[in-house]
Design a protein around this motif. Structure first.
Motif: not given
Length: 114
Positions: A76-99
Motif C-alpha cells: 500500500e502507499y499514501l494516495g492522498g490526505f485530508t487535514i481537518i480541524d475538529v473538537p476531538d479524536l471522536d470527531a476525527a474518527l467519525e470523519w475517517g469512517r466516512r472516508y
C-alpha cells in the motif's frame, strides 16, 4: 479544536479502479469535503501521484543523496490526505469512517503535535 491528518492508503499495482466506481468515490468525497467545509472543519486535502513519481533525499556524510522512487516499497502507499480541524479524536474518527466507507480504502487518523 485539534488538527488531524486523515491518510488514505491505496493498494500498489493494478492501476486505477474502473471509471464508474471511481466516479462514485469522487462524488462521495466531494460531498464529504463540502460537509467538512460547512462545519468549518476543512483545512486542506489532496490526492497524490503514484509513489514512482517521488524523489527521496537522504543525508549521508554531509551530503544529500537524491534518488527516484518511493522511500519504501510496500503493498500500500499514501494516495492522498485530508487535514481537518475538529473538537476531538471522536470527531476525527467519525470523519475517517466516512472516508473509509466512501473510498473502501484504509484511512489512518493521526493528530498533529501541539
Amino acid at each position: 479544536m485539534a488538527q488531524y491528518l486523515l491518510s488514505i492508503y491505496e493498494p500498489a499495482g493494478d492501476g486505477l479502479p474502473d471509471p464508474e466506481f471511481l466516479d462514485t468515490v469522487m462524488r462521495e468525497l466531494g460531498v464529504i469535503r463540502e460537509e467538512l467545509a460547512a462545519t468549518g472543519s476543512w483545512v486542506f486535502g489532496q490526492g497524490l501521484h503514484a509513489p514512482e513519481t517521488a524523489t527521496v533525499l537522504r543525508p549521508r556524510d554531509g551530503e544529500v543523496l537524491v534518488t527516484d522512487g518511493p522511500f519504501v516499497e510496500g503493498k500500500e502507499y499514501l494516495g492522498g490526505f485530508t487535514i481537518i480541524d475538529v473538537p476531538d479524536l471522536d470527531a476525527a474518527l467519525e470523519w475517517g469512517r466516512r472516508y473509509a466507507l466512501a473510498t473502501t480504502l484504509p484511512i489512518e487518523v493521526r493528530p498533529f503535535q501541539g
